[in-house]
Design a protein around this motif. Structure first.
Motif, PDB file in Angstrom:
ATOM      1  N   MET A   1       0.834  -1.205   0.000  1.00  0.00           N
ATOM      2  CA  MET A   1       0.000   0.000   0.000  1.00  0.00           C
ATOM      3  C   MET A   1       0.870   1.256   0.000  1.00  0.00           C
ATOM      4  N   VAL A   2       1.978   1.216   0.747  1.00  0.00           N
ATOM      5  CA  VAL A   2       2.898   2.350   0.777  1.00  0.00           C
ATOM      6  C   VAL A   2       3.434   2.627  -0.625  1.00  0.00           C
ATOM      7  N   PHE A   3       3.740   1.566  -1.354  1.00  0.00           N
ATOM      8  CA  PHE A   3       4.258   1.704  -2.721  1.00  0.00           C
ATOM      9  C   PHE A   3       3.219   2.359  -3.615  1.00  0.00           C
ATOM     10  N   GLY A   4       1.979   1.895  -3.541  1.00  0.00           N
ATOM     11  CA  GLY A   4       0.908   2.470  -4.338  1.00  0.00           C
ATOM     12  C   GLY A   4       0.679   3.934  -4.011  1.00  0.00           C
ATOM     13  N   LEU A   5       0.699   4.275  -2.719  1.00  0.00           N
ATOM     14  CA  LEU A   5       0.525   5.661  -2.301  1.00  0.00           C
ATOM     15  C   LEU A   5       1.692   6.530  -2.771  1.00  0.00           C
ATOM     16  N   ALA A   6       2.906   5.972  -2.671  1.00  0.00           N
ATOM     17  CA  ALA A   6       4.097   6.733  -3.067  1.00  0.00           C
ATOM     18  C   ALA A   6       4.063   7.079  -4.549  1.00  0.00           C
ATOM     19  N   LEU A   7       3.499   6.204  -5.368  1.00  0.00           N
ATOM     20  CA  LEU A   7       3.422   6.467  -6.808  1.00  0.00           C
ATOM     21  C   LEU A   7       2.249   7.375  -7.164  1.00  0.00           C
ATOM     22  N   ALA A   8       1.149   7.270  -6.397  1.00  0.00           N
ATOM     23  CA  ALA A   8      -0.065   8.025  -6.730  1.00  0.00           C
ATOM     24  C   ALA A   8      -0.020   9.467  -6.229  1.00  0.00           C
ATOM     25  N   ALA A   9       0.707   9.718  -5.139  1.00  0.00           N
ATOM     26  CA  ALA A   9       0.620  11.012  -4.465  1.00  0.00           C
ATOM     27  C   ALA A   9       1.392  12.164  -5.110  1.00  0.00           C
ATOM     28  N   PRO A  10       2.574  11.965  -5.707  1.00  0.00           N
ATOM     29  CA  PRO A  10       3.333  13.112  -6.218  1.00  0.00           C
ATOM     30  C   PRO A  10       2.546  13.938  -7.232  1.00  0.00           C
ATOM     31  N   PRO A  11       2.795  15.269  -7.265  1.00  0.00           N
ATOM     32  CA  PRO A  11       2.089  16.145  -8.225  1.00  0.00           C
ATOM     33  C   PRO A  11       2.354  15.731  -9.669  1.00  0.00           C
ATOM     34  N   GLY A  12       1.337  15.849 -10.496  1.00  0.00           N
ATOM     35  CA  GLY A  12       1.456  15.478 -11.906  1.00  0.00           C
ATOM     36  C   GLY A  12       0.139  15.724 -12.609  1.00  0.00           C
ATOM     37  N   PRO A  13       0.052  15.391 -13.888  1.00  0.00           N
ATOM     38  CA  PRO A  13      -1.169  15.676 -14.653  1.00  0.00           C
ATOM     39  C   PRO A  13      -2.400  14.959 -14.130  1.00  0.00           C
ATOM     40  N   MET A  14      -2.254  13.716 -13.651  1.00  0.00           N
ATOM     41  CA  MET A  14      -3.426  12.983 -13.151  1.00  0.00           C
ATOM     42  C   MET A  14      -3.988  13.648 -11.902  1.00  0.00           C
ATOM     43  N   ASN A  15      -3.105  13.998 -10.972  1.00  0.00           N
ATOM     44  CA  ASN A  15      -3.568  14.649  -9.749  1.00  0.00           C
ATOM     45  C   ASN A  15      -4.105  16.049 -10.027  1.00  0.00           C
ATOM     46  N   ALA A  16      -3.606  16.688 -11.083  1.00  0.00           N
ATOM     47  CA  ALA A  16      -4.145  17.993 -11.471  1.00  0.00           C
ATOM     48  C   ALA A  16      -5.601  17.858 -11.911  1.00  0.00           C
ATOM     49  N   ILE A  17      -5.892  16.821 -12.696  1.00  0.00           N
ATOM     50  CA  ILE A  17      -7.271  16.597 -13.146  1.00  0.00           C
ATOM     51  C   ILE A  17      -8.158  16.212 -11.966  1.00  0.00           C
ATOM     52  N   ILE A  18      -7.646  15.349 -11.083  1.00  0.00           N
ATOM     53  CA  ILE A  18      -8.421  14.965  -9.892  1.00  0.00           C
ATOM     54  C   ILE A  18      -8.750  16.194  -9.058  1.00  0.00           C
ATOM     55  N   ALA A  19      -7.771  17.082  -8.890  1.00  0.00           N
ATOM     56  CA  ALA A  19      -7.984  18.293  -8.093  1.00  0.00           C
ATOM     57  C   ALA A  19      -9.044  19.190  -8.724  1.00  0.00           C
ATOM     58  N   GLU A  20      -8.929  19.398 -10.029  1.00  0.00           N
ATOM     59  CA  GLU A  20      -9.901  20.251 -10.720  1.00  0.00           C
ATOM     60  C   GLU A  20     -11.308  19.682 -10.598  1.00  0.00           C
ATOM     61  N   GLU A  21     -11.451  18.389 -10.877  1.00  0.00           N
ATOM     62  CA  GLU A  21     -12.772  17.761 -10.806  1.00  0.00           C
ATOM     63  C   GLU A  21     -13.339  17.817  -9.391  1.00  0.00           C
ATOM     64  N   SER A  22     -12.490  17.643  -8.385  1.00  0.00           N
ATOM     65  CA  SER A  22     -12.944  17.615  -6.994  1.00  0.00           C
ATOM     66  C   SER A  22     -13.522  18.950  -6.555  1.00  0.00           C
ATOM     67  N   VAL A  23     -12.791  20.048  -6.833  1.00  0.00           N
ATOM     68  CA  VAL A  23     -13.229  21.346  -6.320  1.00  0.00           C
ATOM     69  C   VAL A  23     -14.331  21.970  -7.174  1.00  0.00           C
ATOM     70  N   VAL A  24     -14.421  21.565  -8.444  1.00  0.00           N
ATOM     71  CA  VAL A  24     -15.444  22.140  -9.319  1.00  0.00           C
ATOM     72  C   VAL A  24     -16.740  21.322  -9.281  1.00  0.00           C
ATOM     73  N   SER A  25     -16.626  19.990  -9.225  1.00  0.00           N
ATOM     74  CA  SER A  25     -17.823  19.141  -9.322  1.00  0.00           C
ATOM     75  C   SER A  25     -18.029  18.216  -8.133  1.00  0.00           C
ATOM     76  N   GLY A  26     -17.206  18.328  -7.093  1.00  0.00           N
ATOM     77  CA  GLY A  26     -17.438  17.549  -5.878  1.00  0.00           C
ATOM     78  C   GLY A  26     -16.600  16.289  -5.765  1.00  0.00           C
ATOM     79  N   TRP A  27     -16.718  15.624  -4.594  1.00  0.00           N
ATOM     80  CA  TRP A  27     -15.882  14.459  -4.287  1.00  0.00           C
ATOM     81  C   TRP A  27     -16.077  13.336  -5.293  1.00  0.00           C
ATOM     82  N   SER A  28     -17.315  13.033  -5.650  1.00  0.00           N
ATOM     83  CA  SER A  28     -17.573  11.893  -6.546  1.00  0.00           C
ATOM     84  C   SER A  28     -16.900  12.099  -7.897  1.00  0.00           C
ATOM     85  N   ALA A  29     -16.873  13.354  -8.378  1.00  0.00           N
ATOM     86  CA  ALA A  29     -16.213  13.637  -9.654  1.00  0.00           C
ATOM     87  C   ALA A  29     -14.707  13.432  -9.531  1.00  0.00           C
ATOM     88  N   GLY A  30     -14.128  13.879  -8.414  1.00  0.00           N
ATOM     89  CA  GLY A  30     -12.701  13.669  -8.186  1.00  0.00           C
ATOM     90  C   GLY A  30     -12.355  12.200  -8.073  1.00  0.00           C
TER      91      GLY A  30
END
Length: 215
Positions: free
Chosen positions: A1-30
């Motif tokens: 799980m630590v490995f998966g989190l370590a790869l998923a957490a750093p800033p990048g294009p995927m997290n940018a899209i998740i962030a945009e969807e989350s704050v504009v359209s809510g948790w389910s969209a993110g």
């Protein structure tokens, strides 16, 4: 799980899209945006297991084309993020725009040479018996953390934990953004604008890398 989190957490294009969807359209969209990237990883895992991913190494021209396609997509999504930043005045606007986060991250993942490269190298190592230095792959801090967490590879429990770590991130990250936005009313447009900037930066970088490789 630590490995998966370590790869998923750093800033990048995927997290940018998740962030945009989350704050504009809510948790389910993110969450759906994160799920798109995760489903792509599951697909890459299946293709790696079947040996189909080696086509990228077999045909050198494939990787530059992926860079160019990914760069164009990132710039296109960056424009959408800028529009979202302009239209969303606060978290109260959430849910008014249709979420396309799943399609964005899934499509972008399929053209992401770094994600494909991971499954061609480290991903193959996950399937074979041996050991894996988990924290050594964290961008920027890998050298300092080398040898801290070494796990056995080739086991179903490692693969289950890896994807579980990614699942935890795509649940917790959008929830944290939504909670923060509810406390700071102007958070949504700022995050959407920052997401657009990240996507634009990566888009230009990918186009430059793809064009350089083809020349």
């Amino acid at each position: 799980m630590v490995f998966g989190l370590a790869l998923a957490a750093p800033p990048g294009p995927m997290n940018a899209i998740i962030a945009e969807e989350s704050v504009v359209s809510g948790w389910s969209a993110g969450f759906r945006a994160g799920l798109g990237a995760m489903v792509a990883d599951v697909l890459f895992f299946v293709l790696t297991l079947a040996g189909a991913m080696t086509v990228v190494d077999r045909y050198p021209a494939v990787r530059p084309v992926l860079y160019l396609a990914g760069g164009v997509l990132m710039l296109y999504f960056a424009i959408g993020a800028v529009h979202a930043a302009r239209d969303a005045t606060s978290f109260t606007d959430s849910g008014q725009s249709a979420s396309k986060g799943f399609r964005k991250t899934f499509t972008l993942s399929l053209t992401n040479p770094y994600q494909i490269g991971f499954w061609l190298t480290i991903g193959v190592g996950l399937l074979e018996s041996g050991t894996l230095d988990v924290l050594a792959f964290i961008p920027g801090a890998g050298d300092a953390l080398e040898g801290v967490l070494v796990v056995q590879t080739g086991s179903p429990s490692l693969l289950a934990g890896f994807f579980a770590g990614i699942a935890v991130w795509i649940i917790v990250y959008p929830a944290a953004l939504v909670a923060a936005d509810r406390r700071v009313d102007s958070f949504a447009p700022m995050i959407a604008a920052a997401s657009g900037a990240v996507l634009a930066g990566f888009g230009v970088w990918f186009l430059w890398a793809g064009g350089t490789a083809l020349l």
